[in-house]
Design a protein around this motif. Structure first.
Motif, PDB file in Angstrom:
ATOM      1  N   ASP A  84     -11.162 -55.817 -20.719  1.00  0.00           N
ATOM      2  CA  ASP A  84     -10.451 -56.459 -19.615  1.00  0.00           C
ATOM      3  C   ASP A  84      -9.456 -57.509 -20.117  1.00  0.00           C
ATOM      4  N   LYS A  85      -9.408 -57.712 -21.445  1.00  0.00           N
ATOM      5  CA  LYS A  85      -8.450 -58.619 -22.073  1.00  0.00           C
ATOM      6  C   LYS A  85      -7.377 -57.773 -22.772  1.00  0.00           C
ATOM      7  N   TYR A  86      -6.196 -58.352 -22.928  1.00  0.00           N
ATOM      8  CA  TYR A  86      -5.077 -57.590 -23.504  1.00  0.00           C
ATOM      9  C   TYR A  86      -4.429 -58.346 -24.648  1.00  0.00           C
ATOM     10  N   PHE A  87      -4.093 -57.596 -25.691  1.00  0.00           N
ATOM     11  CA  PHE A  87      -3.356 -58.157 -26.815  1.00  0.00           C
ATOM     12  C   PHE A  87      -1.941 -58.522 -26.370  1.00  0.00           C
ATOM     13  N   LYS A  88      -1.394 -59.528 -27.006  1.00  0.00           N
ATOM     14  CA  LYS A  88       0.001 -59.916 -26.761  1.00  0.00           C
ATOM     15  C   LYS A  88       0.908 -59.206 -27.758  1.00  0.00           C
ATOM     16  N   TYR A 117     -10.147 -45.686 -31.690  1.00  0.00           N
ATOM     17  CA  TYR A 117     -11.515 -46.171 -31.744  1.00  0.00           C
ATOM     18  C   TYR A 117     -11.684 -47.015 -33.000  1.00  0.00           C
ATOM     19  N   LEU A 118     -12.264 -48.224 -32.827  1.00  0.00           N
ATOM     20  CA  LEU A 118     -12.586 -49.091 -33.953  1.00  0.00           C
ATOM     21  C   LEU A 118     -14.089 -49.059 -34.193  1.00  0.00           C
ATOM     22  N   ARG A 119     -14.454 -48.717 -35.409  1.00  0.00           N
ATOM     23  CA  ARG A 119     -15.873 -48.660 -35.773  1.00  0.00           C
ATOM     24  C   ARG A 119     -16.545 -49.996 -35.465  1.00  0.00           C
ATOM     25  N   ASP A 120     -17.692 -49.924 -34.856  1.00  0.00           N
ATOM     26  CA  ASP A 120     -18.513 -51.080 -34.486  1.00  0.00           C
ATOM     27  C   ASP A 120     -17.949 -51.917 -33.338  1.00  0.00           C
ATOM     28  N   LEU A 121     -16.762 -51.577 -32.817  1.00  0.00           N
ATOM     29  CA  LEU A 121     -16.167 -52.391 -31.756  1.00  0.00           C
ATOM     30  C   LEU A 121     -15.917 -51.612 -30.467  1.00  0.00           C
ATOM     31  N   GLY A 122     -15.399 -50.403 -30.588  1.00  0.00           N
ATOM     32  CA  GLY A 122     -15.149 -49.597 -29.406  1.00  0.00           C
ATOM     33  C   GLY A 122     -13.718 -49.119 -29.288  1.00  0.00           C
ATOM     34  N   THR A 123     -13.396 -48.642 -28.098  1.00  0.00           N
ATOM     35  CA  THR A 123     -12.108 -48.005 -27.820  1.00  0.00           C
ATOM     36  C   THR A 123     -11.061 -49.030 -27.417  1.00  0.00           C
ATOM     37  N   ILE A 124      -9.830 -48.792 -27.853  1.00  0.00           N
ATOM     38  CA  ILE A 124      -8.666 -49.543 -27.388  1.00  0.00           C
ATOM     39  C   ILE A 124      -7.850 -48.598 -26.519  1.00  0.00           C
ATOM     40  N   TYR A 172       1.779 -39.713 -18.266  1.00  0.00           N
ATOM     41  CA  TYR A 172       1.431 -41.127 -18.429  1.00  0.00           C
ATOM     42  C   TYR A 172       2.681 -41.905 -18.825  1.00  0.00           C
ATOM     43  N   HIS A 173       2.661 -43.176 -18.557  1.00  0.00           N
ATOM     44  CA  HIS A 173       3.759 -44.061 -18.937  1.00  0.00           C
ATOM     45  C   HIS A 173       3.321 -44.816 -20.181  1.00  0.00           C
ATOM     46  N   LEU A 174       3.830 -44.395 -21.314  1.00  0.00           N
ATOM     47  CA  LEU A 174       3.395 -44.946 -22.596  1.00  0.00           C
ATOM     48  C   LEU A 174       4.594 -45.509 -23.350  1.00  0.00           C
ATOM     49  N   PRO A 175       4.367 -46.512 -24.177  1.00  0.00           N
ATOM     50  CA  PRO A 175       5.476 -47.155 -24.894  1.00  0.00           C
ATOM     51  C   PRO A 175       6.123 -46.239 -25.927  1.00  0.00           C
ATOM     52  N   PHE A 215       1.700 -51.430 -18.416  1.00  0.00           N
ATOM     53  CA  PHE A 215       2.913 -51.168 -19.193  1.00  0.00           C
ATOM     54  C   PHE A 215       4.113 -51.024 -18.267  1.00  0.00           C
ATOM     55  N   GLN A 216       3.954 -50.290 -17.180  1.00  0.00           N
ATOM     56  CA  GLN A 216       5.037 -50.108 -16.215  1.00  0.00           C
ATOM     57  C   GLN A 216       5.474 -51.438 -15.583  1.00  0.00           C
ATOM     58  N   GLN A 217       4.546 -52.377 -15.479  1.00  0.00           N
ATOM     59  CA  GLN A 217       4.836 -53.680 -14.878  1.00  0.00           C
ATOM     60  C   GLN A 217       5.288 -54.711 -15.920  1.00  0.00           C
ATOM     61  N   HIS A 218       5.557 -54.251 -17.139  1.00  0.00           N
ATOM     62  CA  HIS A 218       6.028 -55.102 -18.244  1.00  0.00           C
ATOM     63  C   HIS A 218       5.041 -56.228 -18.558  1.00  0.00           C
ATOM     64  N   GLN A 219       3.759 -55.911 -18.466  1.00  0.00           N
ATOM     65  CA  GLN A 219       2.694 -56.845 -18.819  1.00  0.00           C
ATOM     66  C   GLN A 219       2.078 -56.402 -20.141  1.00  0.00           C
ATOM     67  N   ASN A 220       1.267 -57.273 -20.732  1.00  0.00           N
ATOM     68  CA  ASN A 220       0.517 -56.871 -21.923  1.00  0.00           C
ATOM     69  C   ASN A 220      -0.347 -55.678 -21.538  1.00  0.00           C
ATOM     70  N   TYR A 221      -0.296 -54.639 -22.337  1.00  0.00           N
ATOM     71  CA  TYR A 221      -0.903 -53.357 -21.952  1.00  0.00           C
ATOM     72  C   TYR A 221      -1.954 -52.826 -22.915  1.00  0.00           C
ATOM     73  N   LEU A 222      -2.055 -53.396 -24.111  1.00  0.00           N
ATOM     74  CA  LEU A 222      -2.967 -52.892 -25.138  1.00  0.00           C
ATOM     75  C   LEU A 222      -4.282 -53.661 -25.039  1.00  0.00           C
ATOM     76  N   SER A 223      -5.346 -52.955 -24.645  1.00  0.00           N
ATOM     77  CA  SER A 223      -6.626 -53.627 -24.380  1.00  0.00           C
ATOM     78  C   SER A 223      -7.338 -54.021 -25.660  1.00  0.00           C
TER      79      SER A 223
END
Length: 164
Positions: free
Chosen positions: A139-143, A110-117, A53-56, A124-132
């Protein structure tokens, strides 16, 4: 920000005696007793398992400090509140959970009561926001980078700083 993440994690290790001691925080509704659980640092062979995988780099640096982390295992007035607010997966858990998701989605916590990040390795490879965002908002990403997000989350005592 990687240095800030290391300082933050080392500070948590110091105030909790490597997770052996609880600490109190004031949060919405009162004073909560909190614990954190650190895992041993990831070995080189464990880290190599993620090479497909391509990870930061800051995520790898985190794993070198602790291969997974349980944050804000809380009690209120002596009552345990249902596990950790945030469970950052060990490499073993990432790989186990990865089989359930699309190739570009790498589940990291995993965040309790919210779900998986997730880290979206394609973004990430395309230098875009990658953390969901967690759960149904994936489908939204943190900056934020992984380390920026984690430092903010710890600094906000496990609260959803992005929703304030």
């Amino acid at each position: 920000m990687e240095k800030m993440l290391a300082k933050t994690l080392n500070g948590l290790k110091e105030i909790t005696s490597d997770g052996d001691k609880a600490f109190n925080i004031v949060n919405v509704g009162g004073v909560f007793e909190e614990r954190v659980t650190f895992n041993k640092p990831a070995t080189l062979s464990e880290l190599k398992e993620l090479n497909r995988y391509h990870l930061p780099s800051d995520y790898y640096e985190f794993l070198k400090i602790t291969n997974g982390l349980s944050l804000f295992e809380d009690k209120y007035e002596g009552i345990t509140l249902g596990g950790a607010v945030c469970q950052i997966y060990s490499i073993k858990m990432v790989l186990k959970n990865k089989a359930l998701f699309d190739e570009s989605w790498v589940p990291i916590l995993y965040l309790r009561d919210l779900g998986t990040i997730f880290i979206n390795d394609e973004r990430f490879q395309q230098h875009q926001n990658y953390l969901s965002y967690p759960g149904i908002e994936a489908d939204k990403y943190f900056k934020y980078s992984f380390s920026d997000w984690l430092v903010h989350f710890i600094g906000c005592n496990g609260n959803q700083f992005w929703a304030l």
